[in-house]
Design a protein around this motif. Structure first.
Motif, short mmCIF file in Angstrom:
data_model
loop_
_atom_site.label_atom_id
_atom_site.label_comp_id
_atom_site.label_asym_id
_atom_site.label_seq_id
_atom_site.Cartn_x
_atom_site.Cartn_y
_atom_site.Cartn_z
N ILE A 254 -6.68 8.52 -5.93
CA ILE A 254 -6.30 9.40 -4.87
C ILE A 254 -5.08 9.72 -5.27
O ILE A 254 -4.13 10.42 -4.61
N ASN A 255 -4.55 9.51 -6.72
CA ASN A 255 -3.37 9.97 -7.37
C ASN A 255 -2.04 9.53 -6.62
O ASN A 255 -1.11 10.04 -6.41
N LEU A 256 -2.12 8.06 -6.13
CA LEU A 256 -1.09 7.35 -5.47
C LEU A 256 -1.06 5.90 -6.26
O LEU A 256 -0.84 4.88 -5.38
N PRO A 257 -0.88 5.97 -7.53
CA PRO A 257 -0.95 4.68 -8.18
C PRO A 257 0.25 3.79 -7.58
O PRO A 257 1.38 4.31 -7.51
N LEU A 258 -0.20 2.59 -7.42
CA LEU A 258 0.85 1.77 -6.95
C LEU A 258 1.89 1.15 -7.96
O LEU A 258 2.94 0.86 -7.63
N GLU A 259 1.22 1.05 -9.15
CA GLU A 259 2.22 0.16 -10.22
C GLU A 259 3.37 0.80 -10.49
O GLU A 259 4.36 0.39 -10.89
N GLU A 260 3.13 2.30 -10.96
CA GLU A 260 4.56 3.07 -11.35
C GLU A 260 5.62 2.82 -10.36
O GLU A 260 6.74 2.69 -10.73
N ARG A 261 5.06 3.16 -9.16
CA ARG A 261 6.23 2.82 -8.03
C ARG A 261 6.67 1.65 -7.58
O ARG A 261 7.88 1.46 -7.54
N LEU A 262 6.00 0.57 -7.95
CA LEU A 262 6.55 -0.68 -8.09
C LEU A 262 7.49 -1.12 -8.87
O LEU A 262 8.51 -1.90 -8.66
N VAL B 145 0.80 -1.09 -0.18
CA VAL B 145 -0.01 0.09 -0.04
C VAL B 145 0.96 1.15 -0.10
O VAL B 145 2.13 1.00 0.15
N SER B 146 0.37 2.44 -0.25
CA SER B 146 1.30 3.58 -0.39
C SER B 146 0.88 4.54 1.00
O SER B 146 -0.35 4.72 1.57
N THR B 147 2.20 5.06 1.23
CA THR B 147 2.13 6.33 2.32
C THR B 147 1.60 7.56 1.62
O THR B 147 1.47 7.63 0.24
N LYS B 148 1.27 8.66 2.15
CA LYS B 148 1.00 9.82 1.84
C LYS B 148 1.93 10.67 1.00
O LYS B 148 1.73 11.06 -0.12
N ASP B 149 3.24 10.14 1.10
CA ASP B 149 4.54 10.72 0.33
C ASP B 149 4.60 9.59 -0.78
O ASP B 149 5.93 9.68 -1.24
N GLY B 150 3.91 8.99 -1.03
CA GLY B 150 4.13 7.77 -2.09
C GLY B 150 5.26 6.73 -2.33
O GLY B 150 5.83 6.21 -3.17
N VAL B 151 5.30 6.46 -0.59
CA VAL B 151 6.38 5.39 -0.62
C VAL B 151 5.39 3.94 -0.58
O VAL B 151 4.54 3.95 0.31
N LEU B 152 5.99 2.90 -1.10
CA LEU B 152 4.94 1.70 -0.89
C LEU B 152 5.49 0.96 0.23
O LEU B 152 6.99 0.71 0.42
N VAL B 153 4.86 0.50 1.21
CA VAL B 153 5.08 -0.22 2.68
C VAL B 153 4.10 -1.47 2.54
O VAL B 153 3.11 -1.59 1.86
N ALA B 154 4.64 -2.31 3.22
CA ALA B 154 3.82 -3.68 3.58
C ALA B 154 2.91 -3.70 4.70
O ALA B 154 3.30 -3.56 5.80
N ARG B 155 1.85 -3.83 4.29
CA ARG B 155 0.62 -3.92 5.36
C ARG B 155 -0.54 -4.65 4.34
O ARG B 155 -0.70 -4.28 3.05
N HIS B 156 -1.43 -5.61 4.95
CA HIS B 156 -2.31 -6.36 4.45
C HIS B 156 -3.43 -5.39 3.65
O HIS B 156 -4.09 -5.77 2.87
N ALA C 58 9.43 0.97 -10.58
CA ALA C 58 10.58 1.78 -10.43
C ALA C 58 11.26 1.31 -9.47
O ALA C 58 12.55 1.05 -9.47
N ALA C 59 10.73 0.70 -8.13
CA ALA C 59 11.45 0.36 -7.05
C ALA C 59 12.11 -1.21 -7.53
O ALA C 59 13.25 -1.40 -7.06
N LEU C 60 11.57 -1.87 -8.50
CA LEU C 60 12.16 -3.13 -8.50
C LEU C 60 13.00 -3.04 -9.79
O LEU C 60 14.17 -3.75 -9.83
N LYS C 61 12.93 -1.83 -10.44
CA LYS C 61 14.06 -1.72 -11.48
C LYS C 61 15.41 -0.99 -10.93
O LYS C 61 16.35 -1.05 -11.33
N ALA C 62 15.04 -0.40 -9.68
CA ALA C 62 16.18 0.53 -9.17
C ALA C 62 17.35 -0.60 -8.28
O ALA C 62 18.37 -0.20 -8.50
#
Length: 366
Positions: free
Chosen positions: A179-187, A64-75, A189-193
């Protein structure tokens, strides 16, 4: 001639030999569901570490996403049941009511906190009545980020000498897009980084929704051969939430048919169905004849990883329960349950107790 005999083990006219036996089929994959969540509070680095120590092939973070667009692990993005947030006075005013995937929920939501604020919270056992032993770890562990989970997988790979894949799930994709916090783009990016997930480890990206997986396939094409897309499936009568939003009346039952699996195979590599969609139980809790789901999936080269296999009485079919309350563990029952599903041809499974899952796989005889 003597040299010939030694080098070739015989140069006689009869060189016939029995063909080598076929290689054994690959063992089913043990996916540490939220880590080793039967033994540690779920979605913590300690839970993932325990899963690998106990024999999991793969660790699974829900994202899921934080307010500042960081992906964190929660069910779930609502975190009152898995953290101490309700007891932190400075966050009391963050309690709100929202509609998530059509359901009204009241609580505290990750998208209303920055990462720094979430790091002030501590994880707690989600189902303490079923897993009272896990409460001893309450308030000890942080909420991890995806980047931290990748770093842990890399570290565990070095320690164990085997590549530890990760199996991230994008939660509530349509909601987070809204809510303008799409998960896929950040996912992506993180995987490719990180070179570990970019090219070394297998990464299974899963979702109960469909449109986001199709968009990922279109975006990625065949550029990331080590990334696999997996279509999750709830119970047959339910619908993917993006279908509901789009007015698509199809249900998960439609996706489980031959035609449904053929469509899934155009964008995904596997399916993750609810286990009772493969083998249901009758009124007495006895296993019924397996459905056509595995056959339909395998016909179009989709792997099948059902969920969720848990070791406590509360989750066992009646014939596999043991004397005691719902919290009583029954490893033998879980092994028996898993053997039935392995007989049905599954390729892997999600389990809260990877140690027992590993025992089931290693003791299974086709």
């Amino acid at each position: 001639m003597a040299g010939c005999a030694l080098a070739l083990a015989g140069c006689s006219e009869d060189d016939s030999q029995d063909p080598p036996p076929p290689p054994p089929p690959p063992k089913a994959l043990v996916v540490g569901h939220r880590g080793a969540s039967a033994l540690r509070p779920e979605h913590t680095l300690e839970s993932y570490r325990k899963a690998v120590e106990d024999g999991a092939d793969i660790i699974e973070p829900d994202l899921v996403s934080t307010k500042d667009g960081v992906l964190v692990a929660r069910h779930e993005n609502e975190i009152s049941g898995t953290t101490n947030v309700s007891e932190v006075a400075k966050f009391a005013d963050r309690k709100v009511t929202k509609t998530i995937d059509g359901a009204q929920l009241t609580g505290w939501f990750t998208e209303d906190f920055t990462l720094a604020e979430l790091k002030e919270l501590r994880a707690r056992e989600r189902i303490p009545q079923i897993r009272p032993a896990n409460t001893q770890y309450n308030d000890q562990f942080e909420i991890p980020t995806l980047v931290e989970i990748i770093a842990l997988a890399k570290q565990l790979s070095e320690q164990t000498g085997r590549i530890i894949p990760i199996y991230p799930e994008t939660k509530h994709s349509t909601y987070f897009q809204s809510i303008n916090l799409p998960l896929e783009e950040r996912l992506v990016a993180a995987l490719k980084a990180d070179d570990y997930t970019a090219s070394k480890a297998t990464v299974y990206i899963q979702s109960f929704e469909v449109a986001n997986l199709k968009a990922l396939r279109q975006r990625l094409g065949t550029t990331q051969s080590n990334w696999k897309l997996v279509q999750l499936m709830e119970q047959e009568a339910l619908r993917p939430y993006d279908f509901t939003v789009a007015g698509d009346t199809r249900t998960y039952a439609d996706l489980m048919t031959e035609a449904g699996m053929k469509e899934i195979a155009t964008y995904a590599n596997g399916v993750g169905p609810y286990k009772r969609s493969i083998i249901n139980v009758d009124a007495e809790g006895k296993f019924m004849t397996p459905s056509a789901l595995v056959r339909n999936a395998h016909a179009v080269n989709l792997t099948v990883h059902p969920y969720t296999f848990r070791p406590e009485n509360s989750f066992m079919p009646t014939p596999l329960k043991v004397a005691g309350p719902d919290s009583t563990r029954t490893p033998a029952g879980l092994i028996a349950e898993l053997h039935a599903y392995l007989d049905a041809g599954i390729d892997g499974f999600f389990t809260d107790d990877p140690a027992v899952g590993r025992q089931a796989v290693d003791s299974y005889v086709p």
